[in-house]
Design a protein around this motif. Structure first.
Motif, PDB file in Angstrom:
ATOM      1  N   GLY A 180       8.675  29.468   5.190  1.00  0.00           N
ATOM      2  CA  GLY A 180       8.546  29.794   6.671  1.00  0.00           C
ATOM      3  C   GLY A 180       7.699  29.067   7.603  1.00  0.00           C
ATOM      4  N   GLY A 181       6.745  28.217   6.828  1.00  0.00           N
ATOM      5  CA  GLY A 181       5.715  27.521   7.558  1.00  0.00           C
ATOM      6  C   GLY A 181       6.148  25.959   7.760  1.00  0.00           C
ATOM      7  N   SER A 182       5.160  25.190   8.271  1.00  0.00           N
ATOM      8  CA  SER A 182       5.353  23.810   8.659  1.00  0.00           C
ATOM      9  C   SER A 182       3.766  23.084   8.583  1.00  0.00           C
ATOM     10  CB  SER A 182       5.736  23.521  10.176  1.00  0.00           C
ATOM     11  OG  SER A 182       4.804  24.098  11.148  1.00  0.00           O
ATOM     12  N   ILE A 183       3.993  21.840   8.530  1.00  0.00           N
ATOM     13  CA  ILE A 183       2.849  20.920   8.555  1.00  0.00           C
ATOM     14  C   ILE A 183       3.150  19.798   9.290  1.00  0.00           C
ATOM     15  CG2 ILE A 183       1.765  21.730   6.449  1.00  0.00           C
ATOM     16  CD1 ILE A 183       2.810  19.211   5.265  1.00  0.00           C
ATOM     17  N   GLU A 184       2.303  19.407  10.291  1.00  0.00           N
ATOM     18  CA  GLU A 184       2.376  17.952  10.835  1.00  0.00           C
ATOM     19  C   GLU A 184       1.457  16.980  10.031  1.00  0.00           C
ATOM     20  OE1 GLU A 184       3.169  18.247  15.467  1.00  0.00           O
ATOM     21  OE2 GLU A 184       1.290  19.482  14.851  1.00  0.00           O
ATOM     22  N   ILE A 185       1.960  15.712   9.823  1.00  0.00           N
ATOM     23  CA  ILE A 185       1.341  14.529   9.148  1.00  0.00           C
ATOM     24  C   ILE A 185       1.726  13.473   9.908  1.00  0.00           C
ATOM     25  CG2 ILE A 185       1.563  16.033   7.030  1.00  0.00           C
ATOM     26  CD1 ILE A 185       3.996  13.904   6.275  1.00  0.00           C
ATOM     27  N   ALA A 186       0.775  12.426   9.806  1.00  0.00           N
ATOM     28  CA  ALA A 186       0.958  11.272  10.397  1.00  0.00           C
ATOM     29  C   ALA A 186       0.450  10.155   9.529  1.00  0.00           C
ATOM     30  CB  ALA A 186      -0.310  11.207  11.497  1.00  0.00           C
ATOM     31  N   MET A 187       1.170   9.087   9.659  1.00  0.00           N
ATOM     32  CA  MET A 187       0.932   7.861   8.537  1.00  0.00           C
ATOM     33  C   MET A 187       1.281   6.561   9.378  1.00  0.00           C
ATOM     34  SD  MET A 187       4.248   9.128   8.549  1.00  0.00           S
ATOM     35  CE  MET A 187       4.112  10.887   7.871  1.00  0.00           C
ATOM     36  N   GLU A 188       1.016   5.457   8.832  1.00  0.00           N
ATOM     37  CA  GLU A 188       1.100   4.216   9.267  1.00  0.00           C
ATOM     38  C   GLU A 188       1.691   3.245   8.087  1.00  0.00           C
ATOM     39  OE1 GLU A 188      -0.853   0.391  11.402  1.00  0.00           O
ATOM     40  OE2 GLU A 188      -1.834   2.027  10.874  1.00  0.00           O
ATOM     41  N   PHE A 189       2.977   2.788   8.407  1.00  0.00           N
ATOM     42  CA  PHE A 189       3.658   2.039   7.298  1.00  0.00           C
ATOM     43  C   PHE A 189       3.092   0.485   7.206  1.00  0.00           C
ATOM     44  CE2 PHE A 189       6.269   5.505   8.231  1.00  0.00           C
ATOM     45  CZ  PHE A 189       6.354   6.094   7.026  1.00  0.00           C
ATOM     46  N   THR A 190       2.316   0.202   6.304  1.00  0.00           N
ATOM     47  CA  THR A 190       1.654  -1.151   6.087  1.00  0.00           C
ATOM     48  C   THR A 190       2.158  -1.840   4.732  1.00  0.00           C
ATOM     49  OG1 THR A 190      -0.049  -0.199   4.856  1.00  0.00           O
ATOM     50  CG2 THR A 190      -0.382  -0.105   7.117  1.00  0.00           C
ATOM     51  N   ASP A 191       1.836  -3.029   5.009  1.00  0.00           N
ATOM     52  CA  ASP A 191       2.152  -3.955   3.711  1.00  0.00           C
ATOM     53  C   ASP A 191       3.551  -4.613   3.582  1.00  0.00           C
ATOM     54  OD1 ASP A 191      -0.626  -4.691   3.522  1.00  0.00           O
ATOM     55  OD2 ASP A 191      -0.862  -2.651   2.951  1.00  0.00           O
ATOM     56  N   PHE A 192       4.497  -3.309   3.096  1.00  0.00           N
ATOM     57  CA  PHE A 192       5.566  -3.517   2.551  1.00  0.00           C
ATOM     58  C   PHE A 192       6.978  -3.274   3.139  1.00  0.00           C
ATOM     59  CE2 PHE A 192       2.486  -2.210  -0.819  1.00  0.00           C
ATOM     60  CZ  PHE A 192       2.078  -3.670  -1.276  1.00  0.00           C
ATOM     61  N   ALA A 193       7.826  -4.245   3.110  1.00  0.00           N
ATOM     62  CA  ALA A 193       9.131  -3.917   3.705  1.00  0.00           C
ATOM     63  C   ALA A 193      10.203  -4.411   2.592  1.00  0.00           C
ATOM     64  CB  ALA A 193       9.257  -4.513   5.102  1.00  0.00           C
ATOM     65  N   ASP A 194      11.378  -3.729   2.886  1.00  0.00           N
ATOM     66  CA  ASP A 194      12.287  -4.087   1.744  1.00  0.00           C
ATOM     67  C   ASP A 194      13.741  -3.641   2.256  1.00  0.00           C
ATOM     68  OD1 ASP A 194      14.222  -4.286  -0.647  1.00  0.00           O
ATOM     69  OD2 ASP A 194      12.441  -4.668  -1.506  1.00  0.00           O
ATOM     70  N   ASP A 195      14.583  -4.490   2.261  1.00  0.00           N
ATOM     71  CA  ASP A 195      16.146  -3.883   2.795  1.00  0.00           C
ATOM     72  C   ASP A 195      17.080  -3.586   1.884  1.00  0.00           C
ATOM     73  OD1 ASP A 195      16.871  -6.316   1.821  1.00  0.00           O
ATOM     74  OD2 ASP A 195      17.525  -7.264   3.575  1.00  0.00           O
ATOM     75  N   THR A 196      16.395  -3.355   0.532  1.00  0.00           N
ATOM     76  CA  THR A 196      17.198  -2.807  -0.568  1.00  0.00           C
ATOM     77  C   THR A 196      16.695  -1.817  -1.199  1.00  0.00           C
ATOM     78  OG1 THR A 196      18.053  -5.183  -0.850  1.00  0.00           O
ATOM     79  CG2 THR A 196      18.328  -3.477  -2.768  1.00  0.00           C
TER      80      THR A 196
END
Length: 519
Positions: free
Chosen positions: A477-493
Motif C-alpha cells: 500500500g506504500g509508494s516511493i518516488e525516485i529520480a534518475m538520469e539516463f546516461t551513456d548507453f542507448a540501444d534500439d534492440t
C-alpha cells in the motif's frame, strides 16, 4: 483486482507463527535508537499495509525477549569462509574473467545434501574485482542443462551486456560480454536473469559478489585488502524440505515440513556462529542480501553502532552512525568497525513473502587482534548532488497483481512480448512514482542507472536514504518516488529491466522492460 494474502499455514508450522512475532519485535527494537529511519520500521511489518503498520507499535516491546532467545541458541562455531577472489587475465588492455555456471551439491540444511548450482564451484561463486576505467571481458559457460543468463546487478553497462532475459544462452554455450567499467567504487553482485527461472537458479546458489574499485580519496583511506580487512558477507535465507530439496516457487513454499535456513557465505548459521579474527583494527564489511525474498537486518549483538559508508550504489557523503542496516532482497550496504574488543554481528530475518525465515541469529563473532591505530574516518567520502526534479519527466509505475500473477502497469512480464515497456531517451531526466497497489512487500530494482529517493511513503528521505540506490523497499500500500538520469548507453534492440527483486514476484510477472534510445 484481488490481493494475495498469506495463506493459512499447515498446523506443523505453528512454531513459525511464534517466530514471526519475534521477527517483528526484533526488527522494531533494532530501529528504535540512533540511526532509525522510516523504512526500518515500516518494512519490519513485511507484507502488510500502511494502516496495519500505524497501529502496531505497542506490541513490539512485549516480544523483545523472544528475539534475544533465538540469538543465544547457537551451539557451535566455525570459521567464516571468504569467497575466493577470481583472478582475471589481462592482455591488450582487457581483463578477462572466466566463469562456468554448473551444478553440484552442498549442505544448505546442516547434515543434509542438497542439489545446488554455482559459478566455478558447487555453490555460490567467486568474488570479482573490477577497476573503474578498465575494460573487462567475461567468458561465461553454461553447464546447467538449461538456459541461463548472468546479470551484473547494479552495474552501469550497455543493455546488450546487462545480462537480461534477451541474452539468455543455452546449455553448452558461452556468452562473452565486454565493456568499460564506468562505475565508481561500490559493491555489486551477479546472478541469473532468464525468464521464469531466476528464483530457481539463484536459490540453488548462482550468486557472487563484484567489488568495484576506483582511485578516489575515500577509497584510498578505507580498508581494501580483500579477505583481511575488506570482508564480503553474503546472506541467504532459503527454504528447504527435510530431504534438502531447495524450494523456489509458491507450490514449494507452501508445502509442509519446511525449514528456512539462514546461510552466510554459504554456511548454515542456524545453530552455528561463524568466527573471524580481525588482524586490522578497522575492518570493512560488504553486505549482500542474496535471499529470494526475505529481509535481512544487520546489527551488533551489544546494541552498539555501525559506521555505514555505502549503500547499493556507492559511498555516502560521510560515514553514518547507525544501530542497524536493513537490506531487502537484492540490496547491499557497506560498514566499518573499529575493533578494540570482540563484536558479535547479528542478522534479523524478516519474512518478505508468503512464508520464510524469521528470528535473530548470532552470525559472526569478530575477534579483535589488530595492534595498528587507524586514522580517523574521512570526514567526507563522496559528493552527492541532490536532483532538482522540477523539470524532470514524471511517470507512475504501478505494482499490481491479478490472483497469483504479478504485474507492472497492468501487464504480466512473463515473456518479452507481454511485459509493459517504458521508453525513454539518452540524457532524459525522470522522476518515477513507484506505487504499490498490493498489500505485499516489494523490492524495486532498476537496471542501468542509479536513482535517488525523493520521497518514501510521502515523506522526505533522511540519513542513509540520501545515498544512491538501485534496489529499494516498497511496503504494501506504500509508494516511493525516485529520480534518475539516463546516461551513456542507448540501444534500439536491447532493453534493460525494472522489476520486483523478490525473485518469486519477478518470475510471476512483476517485471517490465526499459528501452533507452538516442534522443
Amino acid at each position: 483486482m484481488a490481493d494475495i494474502t498469506e495463506p493459512d499455514r499447515p498446523t506443523s508450522d505453528a512454531g513459525s507463527r511464534s517466530e514471526k512475532k519475534t521477527r517483528h519485535t526484533k526488527a522494531g527494537r533494532a530501529f528504535g535508537g540512533k540511526g532509525m529511519h522510516r523504512r526500518g520500521f515500516l518494512g519490519g511489518m513485511a507484507g502488510v499495509g500502511l494502516g496495519a503498520v500505524a497501529g502496531a507499535g505497542g506490541a513490539f516491546s512485549l516480544l523483545a525477549e523472544a528475539g534475544r532467545n533465538r540469538a543465544s541458541a547457537a551451539t557451535a562455531t566455525a570459521t567464516l569462509t571468504v569467497p575466493d577472489l577470481l583472478e582475471g587475465t589481462t592482455s591488450d588492455g582487457t581483463t578477462t574473467f572466466t566463469l562456468e555456471a554448473k551444478t553440484g551439491t552442498a549442505e544448505v540444511l546442516s547434515g543434509v545434501t542438497s542439489d545446488t548450482m554455482g559459478y566455478n564451484q558447487s555453490f555460490l561463486g567467486p568474488t570479482m574485482k573490477w577497476t573503474k576505467g578498465d575494460t573487462v571481458l567475461l567468458d561465461i559457460t553454461n553447464s546447467l542443462g538449461e538456459d541461463t543468463t548472468v546479470h551484473f546487478h547494479g552495474a552501469h553497462v550497455p543493455a546488450k551486456m546487462d545480462g537480461g532475459p534477451q541474452v539468455a544462452f543455452a546449455d553448452g554455450k558461452t556468452w562473452s560480454p565486454t565493456f568499460t567499467v564506468k562505475d565508481d567504487a561500490k559493491t555489486l553482485w551477479y546472478h541469473p536473469h532468464a525468464l521464469g527461472t531466476t528464483a530457481k537458479q539463484a536459490v540453488h546458489g548462482l550468486a557472487g559478489m563484484i567489488i568495484v574499485e576506483d582511485d578516489s580519496t575515500a577509497s584510498s583511506n578505507l580498508p581494501s585488502t580483500y579477505g583481511t580487512d575488506d570482508i564480503p558477507l553474503i546472506f541467504q535465507s532459503l527454504a528447504t524440505d527435510s530431504g534438502g530439496d531447495i524450494k523456489y516457487n509458491l507450490t514449494g513454499y507452501l508445502s509442509s515440513g519446511l525449514s528456512f535456513p539462514l546461510l552466510l557465505n554459504g554456511t548454515n548459521v542456524d545453530d552455528t556462529t561463524l568466527t573471524f579474527t580481525a588482524t586490522k583494527t578497522r575492518t570493512r564489511f560488504r553486505c549482500l542480501n542474496a535471499s529470494p525474498s526475505d529481509i535481512i537486518t544487520i546489527q551488533r549483538g551489544d546494541g552498539g553502532t555501525l559506521h555505514q559508508i555505502a549503500t547499493d550504489q556507492g559511498y555516502l557523503t560521510a560515514a553514518a552512525e547507525v544501530t542497524s542496516i536493513r537490506l531487502v532482497a537484492g540490496a547491499r550496504a557497506e560498514f566499518v568497525l573499529d575493533l578494540s574488543d570482540a563484536v558479535t554481528l547479528q542478522a534479523v530475518v524478516t519474512t518478505g513473502w508468503v512464508r520464510g525465515g524469521s528470528g535473530t541469529y548470532d552470525v559472526l563473532a569478530v575477534t579483535a587482534s589488530g595492534t595498528d591505530t587507524p586514522d580517523d574516518l574521512p570526514s567526507s567520502l563522496n559528493t552527492i548532488d541532490r536532483y532538482d526534479t522540477g523539470d524532470f519527466t514524471a511517470r507512475t509505475i504501478t505494482l499490481g497483481q491479478n490472483g497469483t500473477t504479478m504485474t507492472i502497469n497492468g501487464s504480466a512480464g512473463t515473456s518479452m512480448s507481454s511485459m509493459a515497456m517504458i521508453s525513454t531517451t539518452l540524457g532524459a531526466k525522470e522522476i518515477w512514482t513507484i506505487k504499490n497497489n498490493t498489500q505485499l512487500e516489494h523490492s524495486f530494482h532498476l537496471h542501468d542507472v542509479p536513482y535517488q529517493l525523493v520521497s518514501v511513503n510521502g515523506e522526505d528521505p533522511t540519513g542513509v536514504d540520501l545515498g544512491w540506490f538501485d534496489t529499494y523497499e516498497v511496503v504494501g500500500g506504500g509508494s516511493i518516488e525516485i529520480a534518475m538520469e539516463f546516461t551513456d548507453f542507448a540501444d534500439d534492440t536491447y532493453m534493460y529491466m525494472l522489476h520486483c527483486h523478490l525473485l518469486q514476484h519477478e518470475d510471476e510477472g512483476m517485471m517490465a522492460s526499459l528501452m533507452v534510445t538516442e534522443s
